[in-house]
Design a protein around this motif. Structure first.
Motif, mmCIF file in Angstrom:
data_model
loop_
_atom_site.group_PDB
_atom_site.id
_atom_site.type_symbol
_atom_site.label_atom_id
_atom_site.label_comp_id
_atom_site.label_asym_id
_atom_site.label_seq_id
_atom_site.Cartn_x
_atom_site.Cartn_y
_atom_site.Cartn_z
ATOM 1 N N ALA A 181 0.908 -1.210 0.004
ATOM 2 C CA ALA A 181 -0.092 -0.086 -0.159
ATOM 3 C C ALA A 181 0.893 1.232 -0.159
ATOM 4 C CB ALA A 181 -0.913 -0.055 1.306
ATOM 5 N N VAL A 182 2.090 1.183 0.676
ATOM 6 C CA VAL A 182 2.933 2.354 0.569
ATOM 7 C C VAL A 182 3.420 2.626 -0.676
ATOM 8 C CG1 VAL A 182 5.281 3.225 1.407
ATOM 9 C CG2 VAL A 182 3.602 1.860 3.145
ATOM 10 N N ARG A 183 3.831 1.691 -1.568
ATOM 11 C CA ARG A 183 4.318 1.625 -2.798
ATOM 12 C C ARG A 183 3.193 2.517 -3.902
ATOM 13 N NH1 ARG A 183 5.035 -3.465 -4.414
ATOM 14 N NH2 ARG A 183 3.278 -3.547 -5.720
ATOM 15 N N THR A 184 1.917 2.011 -3.622
ATOM 16 C CA THR A 184 0.745 2.810 -4.252
ATOM 17 C C THR A 184 0.762 4.162 -3.952
ATOM 18 O OG1 THR A 184 -0.516 0.398 -4.513
ATOM 19 C CG2 THR A 184 -1.695 2.343 -4.543
ATOM 20 N N ALA A 185 0.711 4.315 -2.566
ATOM 21 C CA ALA A 185 0.598 5.615 -1.988
ATOM 22 C C ALA A 185 1.646 6.618 -2.482
ATOM 23 C CB ALA A 185 0.428 5.647 -0.584
ATOM 24 N N ALA A 186 2.777 6.276 -2.897
ATOM 25 C CA ALA A 186 3.858 7.098 -3.263
ATOM 26 C C ALA A 186 3.766 7.089 -4.735
ATOM 27 C CB ALA A 186 5.151 6.128 -2.945
ATOM 28 N N GLY A 187 2.846 6.577 -5.467
ATOM 29 C CA GLY A 187 2.750 6.624 -6.832
ATOM 30 C C GLY A 187 3.759 5.760 -7.528
ATOM 31 N N ILE A 188 4.346 4.901 -6.852
ATOM 32 C CA ILE A 188 5.379 4.050 -7.529
ATOM 33 C C ILE A 188 4.807 3.097 -8.460
ATOM 34 C CG2 ILE A 188 7.429 2.551 -7.320
ATOM 35 C CD1 ILE A 188 8.049 4.331 -4.772
ATOM 36 N N ALA A 189 5.306 2.640 -9.753
ATOM 37 C CA ALA A 189 4.635 1.631 -10.456
ATOM 38 C C ALA A 189 5.402 0.375 -10.196
ATOM 39 C CB ALA A 189 4.569 2.104 -11.893
ATOM 40 N N ALA A 190 4.841 -0.886 -10.557
ATOM 41 C CA ALA A 190 5.749 -1.918 -10.518
ATOM 42 C C ALA A 190 5.468 -2.873 -11.658
ATOM 43 C CB ALA A 190 5.340 -2.817 -9.240
ATOM 44 N N LYS A 191 6.610 -3.601 -12.105
ATOM 45 C CA LYS A 191 6.597 -4.565 -13.240
ATOM 46 C C LYS A 191 6.231 -5.981 -12.666
ATOM 47 C CE LYS A 191 9.136 -6.638 -17.120
ATOM 48 N NZ LYS A 191 10.228 -6.624 -17.787
ATOM 49 N N SER A 192 5.338 -6.705 -12.935
ATOM 50 C CA SER A 192 5.265 -8.027 -12.475
ATOM 51 C C SER A 192 5.112 -9.115 -13.456
ATOM 52 C CB SER A 192 4.150 -8.302 -11.447
ATOM 53 O OG SER A 192 2.781 -7.798 -12.177
ATOM 54 N N TRP A 193 5.549 -10.207 -13.214
ATOM 55 C CA TRP A 193 5.464 -11.606 -14.399
ATOM 56 C C TRP A 193 5.095 -12.690 -13.651
ATOM 57 C CZ3 TRP A 193 9.718 -8.783 -12.890
ATOM 58 C CH2 TRP A 193 11.053 -9.247 -12.384
ATOM 59 N N ARG A 194 4.677 -13.761 -14.131
ATOM 60 C CA ARG A 194 4.124 -15.063 -13.760
ATOM 61 C C ARG A 194 5.246 -16.228 -14.494
ATOM 62 N NH1 ARG A 194 1.980 -14.926 -8.913
ATOM 63 N NH2 ARG A 194 0.413 -13.742 -8.640
ATOM 64 N N TYR A 195 5.389 -17.208 -13.711
ATOM 65 C CA TYR A 195 5.952 -18.419 -14.415
ATOM 66 C C TYR A 195 4.993 -19.454 -14.236
ATOM 67 C CZ TYR A 195 10.455 -15.796 -13.083
ATOM 68 O OH TYR A 195 11.418 -15.016 -13.221
ATOM 69 N N PRO A 196 5.221 -20.458 -15.135
ATOM 70 C CA PRO A 196 4.315 -21.738 -15.299
ATOM 71 C C PRO A 196 4.590 -22.452 -14.353
ATOM 72 C CG PRO A 196 5.991 -21.700 -17.043
ATOM 73 C CD PRO A 196 6.076 -20.513 -16.310
ATOM 74 N N GLN A 197 4.873 -22.216 -13.178
ATOM 75 C CA GLN A 197 5.186 -23.098 -11.694
ATOM 76 C C GLN A 197 4.734 -22.623 -10.528
ATOM 77 O OE1 GLN A 197 9.123 -21.206 -12.465
ATOM 78 N NE2 GLN A 197 10.116 -23.168 -12.496
ATOM 79 N N SER A 198 4.545 -23.428 -9.780
ATOM 80 C CA SER A 198 4.089 -23.436 -8.207
ATOM 81 C C SER A 198 4.960 -23.989 -7.471
ATOM 82 C CB SER A 198 2.711 -24.019 -8.115
ATOM 83 O OG SER A 198 1.754 -23.101 -8.758
#
Length: 417
Positions: A181-198
């Motif tokens: 929530a702090v990252r969102t509040a600071a207006g900082i964007a994030a790049k995320s990705w998924r792997y075909p794994q668990s």
């Protein structure tokens, strides 16, 4: 004029006077608590905001030597060490079954003149030791509440909590995980990705001693890693395709124990499931910056990736050490600790380490899943060289613990004052 960025649409409400501190930290996992202790012990007034931690967390963390040095420097290691198992040897085994396979490689901590590469500990025991240390700091205010929103301005920031309580600080530190929530509040964007794994994660008891060996089998779906715990126990991270991970998770304890023993080639003898098991999908995330608008990020609020090579929390603790060092230096110069200049120095200090670790873990993980012969050949040649060329092997071991250029003073056992 005050600039406002909030993690919620709620408005501030009138109430009792706000708590005023130099630094407010949101998130009370190991990174958040260590950050709070480090700053409190260097004279900052600190508020640590988060709900109470769960009493039991069967997951484990391998604290590498650089993190151990930091805990020693903060006077915390004596309370943590009795709950840990040393990792003196790391064994890599190619279990891909492919045409091009790497030789088995064993890394020995004694080659670096270390007693151990690090120490493995259950999260509940680590959290308990850190929480007790937080309770002993007179300048550390522990608030068991959730963040509603953050208001940032030119002179400071205000945290509004779900209870309506408010905290005013010069700097807000987000240690509140990958959905920060702090990252969102600071207006900082994030790049995320998924792997075909668990990852299937659990703890095991076994009849044969682990002799302080960490055993990592490289399989076509990802690592199958056994890491020592105290006694004849080990923690397991088994990376699989999602459907297969769920199939394993659904097995009864006896059937799963036999299957895991088979996959481990019985190197630890008969196994028994100890405690709860968990499955979670694997992915990665990096924030575009680790600091902006009077907010700084540490740990999984700034970066997250699969549990490979014990890099996650150790990278987060390097965030903590670097930020603590910068804040102590800024205060000594009379600077505003939440200023753009100080936050920019933190971003410059951490970006190379974060980028290199994220890339290395991603490449290693993808190389295990790749069916391309050139990729398999490159990986095999690299591990062969590591097994046969002592200077290269020692370099890989040192960099695996922590890049020398990225170790702040706290991680070299030195005082920040």
């Amino acid at each position: 004029m005050t600039k406002r960025r909030s993690a919620s649409s709620e408005k501030s409400t009138a109430g009792p006077p706000a708590d005023k501190v130099a630094v407010a930290i949101v998130g009370a996992g190991p990174s958040g608590m260590t950050m709070a202790i480090a700053l409190a012990r260097h004279g900052f007034s600190v508020a640590l905001v988060a709900p109470a931690l769960p009493a039991h967390d069967d997951r484990t963390t391998a604290l590498l030597d650089s993190s151990v040095e930091m805990l020693r420097a903060l006077g915390l290691w004596a309370d943590v060490e009795p709950h840990t198992a040393p990792l003196r040897h790391m064994r890599l085994i190619d279990a891909t079954g492919r045409l091009l396979r790497a030789p088995e490689v064993v890394f020995d901590a004694s080659e670096l003149k270390l007693d151990a590469f690090g120490h493995n500990i259950r999260n509940s025991e680590l959290n308990s030791a850190l929480a007790a240390a937080c309770g002993q700091e007179a300048s550390l205010l522990r608030i068991e509440d959730r963040l509603a929103h953050v208001e940032t301005g030119t002179d400071g920031a205000t945290l509004v909590l779900e209870s309506g309580r408010q905290v005013e600080a010069r700097l807000v530190i987000g240690a509140d995980g990958r959905m920060s929530a702090v990252r969102t509040a600071a207006g900082i964007a994030a790049k995320s990705w998924r792997y075909p794994q668990s990852a299937l994660v659990l703890n095991l008891e076994h009849e044969v001693s682990h002799h302080n060996h960490s055993n990592e089998f490289h399989t076509p779906t990802g690592p199958f890693t056994l890491v020592p715990l105290t006694g004849r126990r080990s923690s397991l991270v088994c990376v699989e395709q999602p459907d297969e991970a769920e199939r394993l998770f659904a097995m009864d304890d006896e059937t799963l124990s036999l299957e895991l023993e088979r996959r481990a080639a019985s190197i630890l003898g008969r196994m028994r499931i100890a405690g709860k098991r968990q499955v979670y999908p694997l992915g990665g995330m990096t924030a575009e910056t680790v600091a902006a608008n009077r907010c700084a990020l540490v740990g999984e609020a700034a970066h997250a990736f699969p549990p490979i090579g014990a890099q996650g929390l150790n990278l987060g603790l390097r965030d903590v050490a670097a930020l603590a060092e910068l804040l102590v230096a800024a205060r000594s110069k009379g600077e505003d600790i939440g200023s753009d200049a100080v936050l920019a120095r933190y971003e410059r200090a951490r970006r190379p380490d974060i980028a290199s670790r994220t890339t290395a873990v991603d490449l290693l993980n993808r190389s295990l899943m790749s069916d391309l012969l050139p990729v398999q050949a490159l990986r095999s040649v690299g591990l062969y060289a590591a097994s046969r060329v002592p200077p290269l092997r020692r370099l890989l071991m040192r960099e695996g613990i922590a890049p020398m250029m990225a170790r702040p003073r706290l991680m070299r056992g030195l005082s920040l004052s």
